[in-house]
Design a protein around this motif. Structure first.
Motif, PDB file in Angstrom:
ATOM      1  N   PHE A  54      45.070   8.613  67.992  1.00 36.00           N
ATOM      2  CA  PHE A  54      45.327  10.050  68.129  1.00 36.00           C
ATOM      3  C   PHE A  54      46.128  10.238  69.411  1.00 36.00           C
ATOM      4  CE2 PHE A  54      41.367   9.615  65.714  1.00 36.00           C
ATOM      5  CZ  PHE A  54      41.818  10.157  64.523  1.00 36.00           C
ATOM      6  N   SER A  55      47.440  10.394  69.263  1.00 34.37           N
ATOM      7  CA  SER A  55      48.323  10.291  70.419  1.00 34.37           C
ATOM      8  C   SER A  55      48.141  11.443  71.411  1.00 34.37           C
ATOM      9  CB  SER A  55      49.776  10.210  69.951  1.00 34.37           C
ATOM     10  OG  SER A  55      50.103  11.373  69.244  1.00 34.37           O
ATOM     11  N   GLN A  56      47.669  12.595  70.909  1.00 37.36           N
ATOM     12  CA  GLN A  56      47.492  13.745  71.804  1.00 37.36           C
ATOM     13  C   GLN A  56      46.215  13.635  72.633  1.00 37.36           C
ATOM     14  OE1 GLN A  56      49.746  16.372  71.911  1.00 37.36           O
ATOM     15  NE2 GLN A  56      50.915  15.000  70.618  1.00 37.36           N
ATOM     16  N   LEU A  57      45.306  12.809  72.179  1.00 39.94           N
ATOM     17  CA  LEU A  57      44.020  12.695  72.859  1.00 39.94           C
ATOM     18  C   LEU A  57      44.056  11.544  73.851  1.00 39.94           C
ATOM     19  CD1 LEU A  57      41.607  13.238  69.835  1.00 39.94           C
ATOM     20  CD2 LEU A  57      42.370  14.905  71.508  1.00 39.94           C
ATOM     21  N   ARG A  77      46.948   9.888  77.893  1.00 37.28           N
ATOM     22  CA  ARG A  77      47.112  10.189  76.476  1.00 37.28           C
ATOM     23  C   ARG A  77      47.463   8.922  75.707  1.00 37.28           C
ATOM     24  NH1 ARG A  77      49.973  15.839  74.888  1.00 37.28           N
ATOM     25  NH2 ARG A  77      48.618  17.160  76.120  1.00 37.28           N
ATOM     26  N   GLY A  82      49.227   8.467  73.202  1.00 32.23           N
ATOM     27  CA  GLY A  82      50.629   8.389  72.809  1.00 32.23           C
ATOM     28  C   GLY A  82      51.519   7.767  73.867  1.00 32.23           C
ATOM     29  N   THR A  83      51.032   7.714  75.104  1.00 26.73           N
ATOM     30  CA  THR A  83      51.862   7.156  76.174  1.00 26.73           C
ATOM     31  C   THR A  83      51.623   5.658  76.366  1.00 26.73           C
ATOM     32  OG1 THR A  83      50.216   7.610  77.887  1.00 26.73           O
ATOM     33  CG2 THR A  83      51.788   9.368  77.410  1.00 26.73           C
ATOM     34  N   LEU A  84      50.706   5.090  75.591  1.00 16.75           N
ATOM     35  CA  LEU A  84      50.439   3.654  75.724  1.00 16.75           C
ATOM     36  C   LEU A  84      51.538   2.834  75.045  1.00 16.75           C
ATOM     37  CD1 LEU A  84      46.634   3.442  74.809  1.00 16.75           C
ATOM     38  CD2 LEU A  84      47.636   3.687  77.067  1.00 16.75           C
ATOM     39  N   SER A  85      51.667   1.589  75.448  1.00 15.08           N
ATOM     40  CA  SER A  85      52.612   0.694  74.773  1.00 15.08           C
ATOM     41  C   SER A  85      52.022   0.299  73.420  1.00 15.08           C
ATOM     42  CB  SER A  85      52.857  -0.548  75.617  1.00 15.08           C
ATOM     43  OG  SER A  85      51.727  -1.398  75.548  1.00 15.08           O
ATOM     44  N   GLN A 121      48.163   0.316  72.321  1.00 13.63           N
ATOM     45  CA  GLN A 121      47.683   1.162  71.224  1.00 13.63           C
ATOM     46  C   GLN A 121      46.907   0.334  70.211  1.00 13.63           C
ATOM     47  OE1 GLN A 121      50.488   3.800  69.377  1.00 13.63           O
ATOM     48  NE2 GLN A 121      51.164   4.658  71.316  1.00 13.63           N
TER      49      GLN A 121
END
Lengths: 236, 294
Positions: free
Chosen positions: A90-93, A133, A135-138, A142
């Protein structure tokens, strides 16, 4: 009796038949690899297993219970965790919130806290980034998060769909090392991979899927040295 | 001083839009559909409150509670009966058209039950007015309550969505329905909860709207509903702070337009602003426009 028994599974997308009667079984504690080319039906198999796609025919028995028609949201509670293709975090979380969602069906706060510690210990990188967040991970991070999230449900079997897809070789090795650790800690693993060599190197047994049918099965080690498998999937 | 007076009227009207817009934006964010019947739920709420007070003789507080309960149930039932069966339909258009149908259904049912002539809404909110600047500016009790209600709802919803387990489930469903199911989240239940919250808020919006503009007809909810939809898009549909800011800005623009330009074209101005915002920032003010790593 096998932990997971799939019998004569038929699955359709509209009029197109994706699975043409596949059967396989997974025993407690095993690492099973499902290998095959693009479009062979590997992802479909896993999605049918966890209720995301309905089966037209056949049955799925998990720990003696028929789960063929159990809706997706009830599967995880039964002890099956699914790490989907493309991670689907869940990229926003935040990383932490993603992990909490992994434990969504569990009630005991103390035990959830324990699992969180275990996951952070296994994936120190996730603890470093717990407030970031997702979504900011590589990509590799992820993938770790998706695996950590699945482990948060304390599954007895974890099914993983292409965990190495799109990752750098360093991350691929890391991910496969983690799968080994997860398996050694007592969780049964069902692994779908295009990276057949890697998958066969850590699996106990494997099934080869070809256009909706299982064409070959056996000990992973034997398949690794099987000429037809080498030709078709190992690029040798 | 008239400027400040208009501003407070704008913020008050905008607060009502914001509360309605929250319903639109939450349903859109989680169920991925535009519930065009949302505006009419406001009207139902207002009628329930009015009838409870005038016909059943209930106390204002009890009537409001009843209005909220009935609208909450109504929202959940509408979703279950009209929208859920279409969730797997191949086209989003099907559910959109159904929503428009539900909107007309509610309006016509109200027409049948309550008749076409305008009812005057009874004063429900008894809150003292505030007089400022030696009596040059009076802020009515209704205005104060409206703005306060909006702030409380906004803060409450934000906390609910970010800090509670059902709230996290909502965010998960909003982003990836299948992945949420794999976590054990019941998507249908989560969508029902969203409709329940949105529709309950619609009853409150109905109360506040009719307290500020006390005429009630079966069509009362339609225009504010559309404007609140504009507000939600304006702020970035799917975003809770977006609905809030969009609603208030829209209210202020509408009142200023009415006061300084022309009361006839005030609504046109509102929609013109929407068009301009969307041309410049297609995702709306707070719209999600995130680059995702694959």
């Amino acid at each position: 009796m096998a932990m997971l028994e799939v019998k004569d599974l038929h699955v359709y997308y509209g009029v197109i038949q994706a699975l043409k009667g596949i059967s396989f079984e997974v025993n407690q504690g095993e690492v099973i690899a499902l290998i095959g080319a693009n479009g062979a039906g590997k992802t479909t198999t896993l999605q049918t297993l966890t209720g995301l796609i309905p089966a037209k025919q056949g049955s799925i028995i998990f720990e003696g219970k028929d789960i063929t028609r159990v809706p997706a949201h009830k599967i995880v509670e039964m002890g099956i965790a699914h790490v989907p293709e493309g991670r689907r975090v869940f990229s926003q979380l935040s990383v932490y919130e993603n992990l909490l969602l992994g434990a969504y069906t569990r009630k005991d706060k103390k035990e959830i806290e324990e699992s969180l510690k275990t996951v952070y210990k296994r994936f120190p990188r996730l603890e470093e980034r717990k407030n970031q967040r997702a979504g900011t991970l590589s990509g590799g991070e992820q993938q770790m998060l998706a695996m950590g999230r699945a482990l948060m449900s304390k599954p007895r079997i974890i099914v993983m769909d292409e965990p190495s897809m799109g990752l750098s070789p360093i991350f691929v090795n890391e991910i496969f090392d983690i799968i080994k650790v997860v398996s050694e800690s007592g969780t049964t693993v069902l692994l779908v991979e295009q990276n057949a060599k890697k998958a066969l190197s850590i699996a106990d047994r494997a099934y080869v899927l070809e256009t909706g049918r299982i064409s070959l099965s056996g000990k992973a080690e034997d398949l690794l040295h099987d000429e037809s498998v080498q030709k078709a999937y190992l690029g040798e | 001083m008239s400027f400040i007076s208009y501003l407070k009227d704008g913020i008050s009207l905008g607060s009502v839009y914001a509360i309605i817009a929250l319903g639109y934006t939450m349903v859109y964010g989680i169920a991925k559909m535009l519930n065009f019947a949302h505006g009419d739920v406001i009207m139902v709420g207002a009628f329930v409150i009015l009838t409870a007070i005038t016909k059943a003789g209930l106390s204002p507080l009890l009537s409001v509670v009843l209005g909220v309960i009935i609208c909450t149930v109504l929202g959940v039932v509408i979703e279950m009966v009209a929208y859920r069966p279409l969730r797997k339909a191949s086209s989003n258009l099907a559910v959109l058209i159904t929503a428009i149908g539900v909107s007309y259904l509610l309006q016509n049912l109200a027409l049948l039950i309550f008749g076409a002539d305008a009812k005057s809404f009874v004063p429900v909110i008894n809150f003292p007015s505030l007089t400022l600047f030696d009596g040059r500016l009076t802020i009515k009790g209704v205005t104060i309550v409206t703005i306060l209600a909006c702030i409380i709802i906004m803060v409450g919803l934000t906390l609910f969505v970010s800090k509670t387990k059902p709230g996290r489930a909502m965010q998960a469903v909003s982003e990836d329905r299948d992945a949420a199911q794999l976590m054990g989240v019941n998507v249908n239940a989560t969508i029902s909860l969203t409709f329940a919250i949105g529709s309950g808020l619609a009853a409150i919006a109905g109360l506040l709207l009719c307290s500020a503009y006390p005429t009630l007809t079966p069509y009362t909810g339609a225009m504010p509903g559309i404007k609140a939809f504009v507000a939600a898009v304006f702020g970035g549909i799917g975003s809770i702070p977006g609905a809030m800011v969009g609603g208030i800005l829209l209210g202020v623009i509408e009142i200023f337009g009415r006061a300084y330009i022309s009361s006839q074209v005030a609504d046109a101005i509102v929609f013109a602003v929407l068009i301009i915002v969307l041309l410049v920032k297609p995702a709306g003010l707070f719209g999600k426009n995130i680059q995702e790593k694959v």
